[in-house]
Design a protein around this motif. Structure first.
Motif, mmCIF file in Angstrom:
data_model
loop_
_atom_site.group_PDB
_atom_site.id
_atom_site.type_symbol
_atom_site.label_atom_id
_atom_site.label_comp_id
_atom_site.label_asym_id
_atom_site.label_seq_id
_atom_site.Cartn_x
_atom_site.Cartn_y
_atom_site.Cartn_z
ATOM 1 N N ASN A 1 0.835 -1.194 0.000
ATOM 2 C CA ASN A 1 0.000 0.000 0.000
ATOM 3 C C ASN A 1 0.875 1.252 0.000
ATOM 4 O OD1 ASN A 1 0.839 0.421 2.671
ATOM 5 N ND2 ASN A 1 -1.084 -0.274 3.554
ATOM 6 N N GLY A 2 0.233 2.417 0.018
ATOM 7 C CA GLY A 2 0.950 3.687 -0.023
ATOM 8 C C GLY A 2 1.807 3.950 1.193
ATOM 9 N N GLN A 3 1.582 3.208 2.251
ATOM 10 C CA GLN A 3 2.390 3.318 3.463
ATOM 11 C C GLN A 3 3.602 2.387 3.411
ATOM 12 O OE1 GLN A 3 1.008 5.148 6.732
ATOM 13 N NE2 GLN A 3 0.922 6.224 4.797
ATOM 14 N N LYS A 4 3.760 1.715 2.266
ATOM 15 C CA LYS A 4 4.847 0.760 2.035
ATOM 16 C C LYS A 4 4.751 -0.455 2.954
ATOM 17 C CE LYS A 4 7.834 4.354 0.248
ATOM 18 N NZ LYS A 4 6.998 5.504 0.521
ATOM 19 N N SER B 1 11.627 -5.851 -3.211
ATOM 20 C CA SER B 1 12.476 -4.699 -3.522
ATOM 21 C C SER B 1 11.904 -3.868 -4.659
ATOM 22 C CB SER B 1 13.893 -5.155 -3.880
ATOM 23 O OG SER B 1 14.491 -5.785 -2.783
ATOM 24 N N GLU B 2 11.418 -4.527 -5.699
ATOM 25 C CA GLU B 2 10.834 -3.822 -6.840
ATOM 26 C C GLU B 2 9.560 -3.084 -6.442
ATOM 27 O OE1 GLU B 2 10.157 -2.302 -10.653
ATOM 28 O OE2 GLU B 2 11.967 -2.983 -9.638
ATOM 29 N N ALA B 3 8.730 -3.708 -5.626
ATOM 30 C CA ALA B 3 7.503 -3.042 -5.166
ATOM 31 C C ALA B 3 7.839 -1.801 -4.351
ATOM 32 C CB ALA B 3 6.658 -4.022 -4.342
ATOM 33 N N MET B 4 8.830 -1.904 -3.486
ATOM 34 C CA MET B 4 9.231 -0.737 -2.672
ATOM 35 C C MET B 4 9.817 0.364 -3.566
ATOM 36 S SD MET B 4 8.365 -1.282 0.354
ATOM 37 C CE MET B 4 8.063 -2.520 1.576
ATOM 38 N N ARG B 5 10.580 -0.014 -4.565
ATOM 39 C CA ARG B 5 11.156 0.974 -5.476
ATOM 40 C C ARG B 5 10.043 1.718 -6.211
ATOM 41 N NH1 ARG B 5 11.838 2.021 -10.387
ATOM 42 N NH2 ARG B 5 10.947 0.092 -11.188
ATOM 43 N N GLN B 6 9.065 0.969 -6.693
ATOM 44 C CA GLN B 6 7.955 1.601 -7.409
ATOM 45 C C GLN B 6 7.132 2.495 -6.487
ATOM 46 O OE1 GLN B 6 5.599 -1.175 -9.678
ATOM 47 N NE2 GLN B 6 7.390 -2.047 -10.674
ATOM 48 N N ALA B 7 6.963 2.083 -5.236
ATOM 49 C CA ALA B 7 6.199 2.894 -4.280
ATOM 50 C C ALA B 7 6.906 4.216 -3.998
ATOM 51 C CB ALA B 7 5.993 2.116 -2.981
ATOM 52 N N ARG B 8 8.224 4.188 -3.901
ATOM 53 C CA ARG B 8 8.969 5.431 -3.681
ATOM 54 C C ARG B 8 8.848 6.371 -4.866
ATOM 55 N NH1 ARG B 8 12.596 1.821 -1.200
ATOM 56 N NH2 ARG B 8 13.772 1.573 -3.118
ATOM 57 N N ALA B 9 8.716 5.819 -6.054
ATOM 58 C CA ALA B 9 8.625 6.629 -7.274
ATOM 59 C C ALA B 9 7.261 7.291 -7.425
ATOM 60 C CB ALA B 9 8.927 5.759 -8.497
#
Length: 71
Positions: free
Chosen positions: A27-30, A62-70
């Motif tokens: 989610n948006g809260q990572k 890792s990819e999901a977290m990278r996309q969330a930061r973007a």
């Protein structure tokens, strides 16, 4: 500020690696909401290659977290 916080927590992002072998939803809260493994990758990992499955899960998270930061 609370509305922004609420809006971010309602966002969801899903990504997969290994041709769909591992899918992660956050989610948006990572926060990780869900991890799905394909039947094929589970069978393969059980028979031969547990480390490969671990690497795929790590890669998907890792990819999901990278996309969330973007976002």
């Amino acid at each position: 500020m609370f509305e922004t916080f609420l809006h971010q927590s309602e966002k969801e992002l899903e990504t997969s690696v290994g041709g769909g072998a591992v899918t992660v939803k956050i989610n948006g809260q990572k926060e990780i909401l869900e991890i799905k493994l394909s039947d094929e990758i589970v069978k393969e990992a059980a028979e031969d290659d547990k480390e490969m499955l671990e690497d795929l899960v790590l890669s998907a998270v890792s990819e999901a977290m990278r996309q969330a930061r973007a976002c």
